[in-house]
Design a protein around this motif. Structure first.
Motif: not given
Length: 107
Positions: A47-58
Protein backbone atom coordinates in the motif's frame (compact mmCIF):
# COMPACT_ATOMS: atom_id res chain seq x y z
CA UNK A 1 -21.69 -46.56 44.20
CA UNK A 2 -18.07 -46.92 44.22
CA UNK A 3 -15.82 -44.95 41.94
CA UNK A 4 -13.11 -46.65 40.11
CA UNK A 5 -9.80 -45.02 40.76
CA UNK A 6 -7.53 -44.20 37.84
CA UNK A 7 -4.13 -45.63 37.91
CA UNK A 8 -1.05 -43.48 37.98
CA UNK A 9 -0.06 -44.67 34.54
CA UNK A 10 -3.40 -43.66 32.96
CA UNK A 11 -3.18 -40.24 34.70
CA UNK A 12 0.31 -39.75 33.30
CA UNK A 13 -0.87 -40.70 29.81
CA UNK A 14 -3.82 -38.27 30.04
CA UNK A 15 -1.56 -35.47 31.34
CA UNK A 16 0.95 -36.18 28.57
CA UNK A 17 -1.80 -36.01 25.95
CA UNK A 18 -3.14 -32.75 27.43
CA UNK A 19 0.39 -31.30 27.51
CA UNK A 20 1.03 -32.42 23.92
CA UNK A 21 -2.27 -30.94 22.67
CA UNK A 22 -1.66 -27.70 24.58
CA UNK A 23 1.89 -27.41 23.25
CA UNK A 24 0.73 -28.17 19.71
CA UNK A 25 -2.05 -25.56 20.07
CA UNK A 26 0.39 -22.89 21.29
CA UNK A 27 2.85 -23.62 18.47
CA UNK A 28 0.05 -23.60 15.90
CA UNK A 29 -1.26 -20.31 17.31
CA UNK A 30 2.21 -18.74 17.12
CA UNK A 31 2.67 -19.90 13.53
CA UNK A 32 -0.74 -18.49 12.56
CA UNK A 33 0.06 -15.22 14.38
CA UNK A 34 3.39 -14.86 12.57
CA UNK A 35 1.77 -15.68 9.23
CA UNK A 36 -0.99 -13.08 9.73
CA UNK A 37 1.56 -10.51 10.96
CA UNK A 38 3.75 -11.11 7.90
CA UNK A 39 0.78 -10.84 5.53
CA UNK A 40 -0.35 -7.58 7.14
CA UNK A 41 3.19 -6.19 7.03
CA UNK A 42 3.57 -7.09 3.35
CA UNK A 43 0.17 -5.61 2.55
CA UNK A 44 1.06 -2.35 4.29
CA UNK A 45 4.33 -2.22 2.36
CA UNK A 46 2.49 -2.75 -0.93
CA UNK A 47 0.00 0.00 0.00
CA UNK A 48 2.84 2.42 0.82
CA UNK A 49 4.52 1.64 -2.51
CA UNK A 50 1.25 2.20 -4.36
CA UNK A 51 0.65 5.48 -2.54
CA UNK A 52 4.13 6.74 -3.40
CA UNK A 53 3.65 5.64 -7.01
CA UNK A 54 0.30 7.44 -7.16
CA UNK A 55 1.91 10.54 -5.70
CA UNK A 56 4.72 10.43 -8.26
CA UNK A 57 2.24 9.94 -11.11
CA UNK A 58 0.12 12.85 -9.87
CA UNK A 59 3.20 15.05 -9.72
CA UNK A 60 4.25 13.98 -13.22
CA UNK A 61 0.75 14.66 -14.51
CA UNK A 62 0.82 18.17 -13.04
CA UNK A 63 4.21 18.79 -14.67
CA UNK A 64 2.89 17.60 -18.04
CA UNK A 65 -0.21 19.80 -17.73
CA UNK A 66 2.01 22.77 -16.93
CA UNK A 67 4.23 22.03 -19.92
CA UNK A 68 1.19 21.67 -22.20
CA UNK A 69 -0.17 25.00 -20.97
CA UNK A 70 3.15 26.72 -21.56
CA UNK A 71 3.49 25.21 -25.05
CA UNK A 72 -0.07 26.19 -25.96
CA UNK A 73 0.62 29.91 -25.65
CA UNK A 74 0.50 31.71 -29.03
CA UNK A 75 3.86 33.43 -28.59
CA UNK A 76 5.57 30.08 -27.91
CA UNK A 77 3.87 28.51 -30.92
CA UNK A 78 4.95 31.42 -33.13
CA UNK A 79 8.53 31.26 -31.83
CA UNK A 80 8.77 27.51 -32.53
CA UNK A 81 7.19 27.96 -35.97
CA UNK A 82 9.84 30.53 -36.86
CA UNK A 83 12.78 28.65 -35.33
CA UNK A 84 12.06 25.01 -36.10
CA UNK A 85 9.84 25.11 -39.18
CA UNK A 86 11.31 28.26 -40.80
CA UNK A 87 7.86 29.75 -41.19
CA UNK A 88 7.43 33.42 -41.93
CA UNK A 89 4.48 35.56 -41.08
CA UNK A 90 3.02 37.84 -43.70
CA UNK A 91 1.81 41.29 -43.04
CA UNK A 92 -1.96 41.48 -42.89
CA UNK A 93 -3.57 42.91 -45.98
CA UNK A 94 -5.59 46.06 -45.74
CA UNK A 95 -8.36 46.74 -48.18
CA UNK A 96 -9.46 50.19 -49.11
CA UNK A 97 -12.91 50.51 -50.51
CA UNK A 98 -13.93 53.70 -52.11
CA UNK A 99 -17.61 54.42 -52.23
CA UNK A 100 -19.17 56.90 -54.53
CA UNK A 101 -21.23 59.32 -52.46
CA UNK A 102 -23.63 59.92 -55.29
CA UNK A 103 -24.58 56.23 -55.31
CA UNK A 104 -25.18 56.24 -51.58
CA UNK A 105 -27.42 59.31 -51.78
CA UNK A 106 -29.45 57.81 -54.55
CA UNK A 107 -30.37 54.81 -52.47
Amino acid sequence: MSRKRRSKRSRDVIQSIIFFVATLGVITSLIIYLWVYTEIDETLLVIEIQNSTASELTNELQELKSEIESLSRPDVIAKRARAELNMVFTEPETLLISINKNLIESL
